[in-house]
Scaffold this motif. Structure first.
Motif, PDB file in Angstrom:
ATOM      1  N   ASP A  94     -17.127  12.518   2.935  1.00  0.00           N
ATOM      2  CA  ASP A  94     -17.478  13.800   2.055  1.00  0.00           C
ATOM      3  C   ASP A  94     -17.076  13.699   0.634  1.00  0.00           C
ATOM      4  O   ASP A  94     -17.394  14.756  -0.292  1.00  0.00           O
ATOM      5  N   GLY A  95     -16.492  12.632   0.320  1.00  0.00           N
ATOM      6  CA  GLY A  95     -15.780  12.523  -1.162  1.00  0.00           C
ATOM      7  C   GLY A  95     -14.430  13.100  -1.212  1.00  0.00           C
ATOM      8  O   GLY A  95     -13.980  13.130  -2.448  1.00  0.00           O
ATOM      9  N   ASP A  96     -13.928  13.707  -0.103  1.00  0.00           N
ATOM     10  CA  ASP A  96     -12.462  14.262  -0.380  1.00  0.00           C
ATOM     11  C   ASP A  96     -11.553  13.120  -0.289  1.00  0.00           C
ATOM     12  O   ASP A  96     -11.640  12.189   0.499  1.00  0.00           O
ATOM     13  N   PRO A  97     -10.387  13.198  -1.037  1.00  0.00           N
ATOM     14  CA  PRO A  97      -9.480  12.145  -0.915  1.00  0.00           C
ATOM     15  C   PRO A  97      -8.885  11.833   0.198  1.00  0.00           C
ATOM     16  O   PRO A  97      -8.752  12.751   0.996  1.00  0.00           O
ATOM     17  N   LEU A  98      -8.136  10.698   0.547  1.00  0.00           N
ATOM     18  CA  LEU A  98      -7.509  10.200   1.710  1.00  0.00           C
ATOM     19  C   LEU A  98      -6.300   9.420   1.417  1.00  0.00           C
ATOM     20  O   LEU A  98      -6.670   8.466   0.621  1.00  0.00           O
ATOM     21  N   VAL A  99      -5.371   9.419   1.979  1.00  0.00           N
ATOM     22  CA  VAL A  99      -4.197   8.716   2.021  1.00  0.00           C
ATOM     23  C   VAL A  99      -3.816   8.360   3.368  1.00  0.00           C
ATOM     24  O   VAL A  99      -3.295   9.122   4.143  1.00  0.00           O
ATOM     25  N   ILE A 100      -4.064   7.064   3.837  1.00  0.00           N
ATOM     26  CA  ILE A 100      -3.738   6.800   5.201  1.00  0.00           C
ATOM     27  C   ILE A 100      -2.186   5.744   5.185  1.00  0.00           C
ATOM     28  O   ILE A 100      -2.373   4.802   4.454  1.00  0.00           O
ATOM     29  N   GLU A 101      -1.323   6.051   5.873  1.00  0.00           N
ATOM     30  CA  GLU A 101      -0.026   5.425   5.956  1.00  0.00           C
ATOM     31  C   GLU A 101       0.036   4.597   7.391  1.00  0.00           C
ATOM     32  O   GLU A 101      -0.190   5.078   8.217  1.00  0.00           O
ATOM     33  N   GLY A 102       0.306   3.348   7.279  1.00  0.00           N
ATOM     34  CA  GLY A 102       0.489   2.629   8.465  1.00  0.00           C
ATOM     35  C   GLY A 102       1.675   1.690   8.676  1.00  0.00           C
ATOM     36  O   GLY A 102       2.106   1.171   7.559  1.00  0.00           O
ATOM     37  N   THR A 103       2.167   1.690   9.759  1.00  0.00           N
ATOM     38  CA  THR A 103       3.357   0.918  10.282  1.00  0.00           C
ATOM     39  C   THR A 103       2.839  -0.232  11.260  1.00  0.00           C
ATOM     40  O   THR A 103       2.057   0.038  11.925  1.00  0.00           O
TER      41      THR A 103
END
Length: 210
Positions: free
Chosen positions: A138-147
């Motif tokens: 939908d165009g909303d910002p995302l921040v994905i953190e992974g380990t």
């Protein structure tokens, strides 16, 4: 990225999707940077994401990039555990990878495969932490953190969108070894995917997509 999933716990996207053909290393679309997504919130974009989820599950994948289904867009989906067993499910569009500073990062050498290099696995060094910034459908910002393994997945899929596979991170000798593995095993992998597509279709009472 390969992983096994419980077919009873697949997210709703998979039920809406159709299976698409997965591109194989050597096809031109896998070796060039993908185009930015510029239109969000469309039915076409949602359908693509649904198809990518189902295609990923049929191939026992932890992640799948759009150019792996022959679509030239900066987008990937994932359903991947981290090293603590926490399951991460989602998609990200126009991702930008943010790795730790060189002084604080730790490289982990671990086995890695790719749905577009069917049947081959090789040891690839990746950082143990990664952050990817982008947008949802939908165009909303995302921040994905992974380990751990999830960080590896985020790096692997982002590589795809700049036109790289994990083979590009190997020595010439190891790359030849991976390609030999693929030639030896690819037909078995394709047959397994066909069987799984048929099994999922029977569970849904329908037929798999092309």
């Amino acid at each position: 990225m390969p992983v096994r999933h419980d077919p009873m716990s697949l997210p709703p996207e998979a039920a809406r999707g159709s299976v698409r053909r997965i591109t194989v290393v050597g096809e031109e679309i896998l070796s060039r940077p993908c185009q930015e997504v510029t239109e969000f919130g469309t039915a076409e974009l949602s359908a693509l994401i649904d198809d990518m989820f189902l295609t990923m599950y049929v191939a026992d994948g932890a992640g799948l990039a759009a150019n792996q289904v022959d679509v030239d867009l900066r987008l990937f989906v994932y359903d991947c555990p981290d090293d603590d067993g926490v399951r991460h499910i989602g998609h990200i569009i126009n991702p930008v990878l943010d790795l730790p500073d060189p002084g604080s990062r730790r490289l982990v050498e671990d086995s890695e495969g790719c749905l577009s290099v069917p049947g081959a696995t090789m040891t690839v060094p990746r950082t143990d932490r990664a952050v990817v910034r982008g947008f949802d459908k939908d165009g909303d910002p995302l921040v994905i953190e992974g380990t751990g393994y999830f960080a590896r997945c985020l790096q692997h899929e982002t590589d795809h969108l700049i036109g790289h596979t994990y083979l590009d991170r190997l020595s010439k000798r190891d790359r030849k070894d991976a390609l030999r593995q693929m030639e030896d095993r690819r037909e078995d992998v394709f047959a397994r995917r066909e069987r799984k597509a048929g099994s999922l279709a029977r569970q849904d009472g329908g037929t798999p997509g092309p």
